[in-house]
Design a protein around this motif. Sequence first.
Motif, PDB file in Angstrom:
ATOM      1  N   THR A  79      45.018  21.822  38.143  1.00 51.18           N
ATOM      2  CA  THR A  79      44.422  23.626  37.789  1.00 51.18           C
ATOM      3  C   THR A  79      42.778  23.590  38.375  1.00 51.18           C
ATOM      4  O   THR A  79      42.135  24.112  37.982  1.00 51.18           O
ATOM      5  N   TRP A  80      42.496  23.222  38.972  1.00 54.73           N
ATOM      6  CA  TRP A  80      41.293  23.349  39.355  1.00 54.73           C
ATOM      7  C   TRP A  80      41.389  24.187  40.799  1.00 54.73           C
ATOM      8  O   TRP A  80      39.938  25.460  40.430  1.00 54.73           O
ATOM      9  N   GLU A  81      42.230  25.068  41.438  1.00 57.58           N
ATOM     10  CA  GLU A  81      42.153  26.141  41.981  1.00 57.58           C
ATOM     11  C   GLU A  81      42.730  27.224  40.941  1.00 57.58           C
ATOM     12  O   GLU A  81      41.122  28.369  41.083  1.00 57.58           O
ATOM     13  N   GLU A  82      42.760  26.590  40.181  1.00 61.53           N
ATOM     14  CA  GLU A  82      42.719  28.461  38.530  1.00 61.53           C
ATOM     15  C   GLU A  82      41.141  28.609  38.075  1.00 61.53           C
ATOM     16  O   GLU A  82      41.029  29.421  37.918  1.00 61.53           O
ATOM     17  N   ARG A  83      40.621  27.036  38.661  1.00 59.06           N
ATOM     18  CA  ARG A  83      39.319  27.532  37.368  1.00 59.06           C
ATOM     19  C   ARG A  83      38.540  28.218  38.523  1.00 59.06           C
ATOM     20  O   ARG A  83      37.697  28.902  37.448  1.00 59.06           O
ATOM     21  N   LYS A  84      38.208  27.796  40.123  1.00 58.16           N
ATOM     22  CA  LYS A  84      37.719  28.647  40.455  1.00 58.16           C
ATOM     23  C   LYS A  84      37.892  29.576  40.846  1.00 58.16           C
ATOM     24  O   LYS A  84      36.732  30.487  40.733  1.00 58.16           O
ATOM     25  N   LYS A  85      39.545  30.036  40.395  1.00 60.90           N
ATOM     26  CA  LYS A  85      39.796  31.741  40.607  1.00 60.90           C
ATOM     27  C   LYS A  85      39.444  32.288  38.602  1.00 60.90           C
ATOM     28  O   LYS A  85      38.907  33.268  38.814  1.00 60.90           O
ATOM     29  N   LEU A  86      39.626  31.596  38.229  1.00 65.21           N
ATOM     30  CA  LEU A  86      39.085  32.097  36.802  1.00 65.21           C
ATOM     31  C   LEU A  86      37.256  32.387  37.171  1.00 65.21           C
ATOM     32  O   LEU A  86      36.656  33.496  36.044  1.00 65.21           O
ATOM     33  N   TRP A  87      36.638  31.445  37.209  1.00 70.16           N
ATOM     34  CA  TRP A  87      35.353  31.849  37.453  1.00 70.16           C
ATOM     35  C   TRP A  87      34.683  32.954  38.451  1.00 70.16           C
ATOM     36  O   TRP A  87      34.153  33.729  38.368  1.00 70.16           O
ATOM     37  N   GLU A  88      35.463  32.947  39.591  1.00 71.06           N
ATOM     38  CA  GLU A  88      35.741  34.737  40.507  1.00 71.06           C
ATOM     39  C   GLU A  88      36.060  35.834  39.547  1.00 71.06           C
ATOM     40  O   GLU A  88      35.207  36.649  39.957  1.00 71.06           O
ATOM     41  N   TYR A  89      36.902  35.111  38.339  1.00 71.46           N
ATOM     42  CA  TYR A  89      37.194  36.714  37.873  1.00 71.46           C
ATOM     43  C   TYR A  89      35.836  37.259  37.015  1.00 71.46           C
ATOM     44  O   TYR A  89      36.116  37.739  37.157  1.00 71.46           O
ATOM     45  N   LYS A  90      35.335  35.826  36.292  1.00 68.81           N
ATOM     46  CA  LYS A  90      34.233  36.091  35.875  1.00 68.81           C
ATOM     47  C   LYS A  90      33.265  36.952  36.236  1.00 68.81           C
ATOM     48  O   LYS A  90      32.651  38.046  35.722  1.00 68.81           O
ATOM     49  N   GLN A  91      32.283  36.910  37.183  1.00 69.95           N
ATOM     50  CA  GLN A  91      31.863  37.233  38.149  1.00 69.95           C
ATOM     51  C   GLN A  91      31.942  38.674  38.222  1.00 69.95           C
ATOM     52  O   GLN A  91      31.453  39.424  38.198  1.00 69.95           O
ATOM     53  N   ARG A  92      33.836  39.009  39.233  1.00 67.67           N
ATOM     54  CA  ARG A  92      33.814  40.407  39.340  1.00 67.67           C
ATOM     55  C   ARG A  92      34.260  41.429  37.469  1.00 67.67           C
ATOM     56  O   ARG A  92      33.497  42.527  37.863  1.00 67.67           O
ATOM     57  N   ILE A  93      34.068  40.449  37.172  1.00 65.54           N
ATOM     58  CA  ILE A  93      34.063  41.719  35.546  1.00 65.54           C
ATOM     59  C   ILE A  93      32.724  41.665  34.716  1.00 65.54           C
ATOM     60  O   ILE A  93      32.129  43.287  34.807  1.00 65.54           O
ATOM     61  N   LEU A  94      31.662  40.770  35.165  1.00 65.62           N
ATOM     62  CA  LEU A  94      30.723  41.006  34.677  1.00 65.62           C
ATOM     63  C   LEU A  94      29.392  42.630  36.021  1.00 65.62           C
ATOM     64  O   LEU A  94      29.492  42.644  35.191  1.00 65.62           O
ATOM     65  N   ALA A  95      30.293  42.111  37.176  1.00 69.67           N
ATOM     66  CA  ALA A  95      29.655  43.535  37.682  1.00 69.67           C
ATOM     67  C   ALA A  95      30.122  44.176  37.537  1.00 69.67           C
ATOM     68  O   ALA A  95      29.717  45.413  37.703  1.00 69.67           O
ATOM     69  N   GLY A  96      31.794  44.482  37.424  1.00 76.21           N
ATOM     70  CA  GLY A  96      32.381  45.662  37.203  1.00 76.21           C
ATOM     71  C   GLY A  96      31.658  46.396  35.747  1.00 76.21           C
ATOM     72  O   GLY A  96      31.538  47.562  35.806  1.00 76.21           O
ATOM     73  N   GLU A  97      31.693  45.333  34.544  1.00 75.19           N
ATOM     74  CA  GLU A  97      31.266  46.376  33.804  1.00 75.19           C
ATOM     75  C   GLU A  97      29.148  46.370  33.700  1.00 75.19           C
ATOM     76  O   GLU A  97      29.480  47.322  32.883  1.00 75.19           O
ATOM     77  N   ALA A  98      28.648  45.650  34.384  1.00 75.22           N
ATOM     78  CA  ALA A  98      26.992  45.903  35.008  1.00 75.22           C
ATOM     79  C   ALA A  98      27.310  47.394  35.742  1.00 75.22           C
ATOM     80  O   ALA A  98      26.766  48.874  34.934  1.00 75.22           O
TER      81      ALA A  98
END
Length: 105
Positions: A79-98
Motif C-alpha cells: 500500500t505504499w502508493e496508496e499511502r502517498k496518494k492519501l497524503w496528497e489528498y489530505k493536502q488538497r482537502i486542507l487547502a480546499g477547506e482553507a
Amino acid sequence: MTHRARPRVHLLAGGPIWEERRAKPQQIKLTKRQKLARKPLNKAMNQLSKAVARQDWRAARIARSAAWDEVNKLADELTWEERKKLWEYKQRILAGEARERLQGN
C-alpha cells in the motif's frame, strides 16, 4: 589510436544516474487473494477522488478515513502508493477547506 584505447564515457549532465537508468522498475505482482483484499481499498480511493473532484470536503474526509481503515488492514509494502496518494489528498482537502473559509469571510 583505436577506439579501444578510449575510456568509456558516462554522461553526467542531467537525467538519472547510470545505475537508475539501467535498473528495471520494480513491480509487485499481486496474488488473487491480495487483489481481492484490495477491492474495498480501491472502492474507497475512488469515492475519495470523486469527492475531492466535486469539492465535497466532508465526504472527502469520510472517504479518506475509510481508505485509511482499508490501508491499515493490508501489508505496508502493498500500500505504499496508496499511502502517498492519501497524503496528497489530505493536502488538497486542507487547502480546499482553507480556500472556502477565506471566501466565506
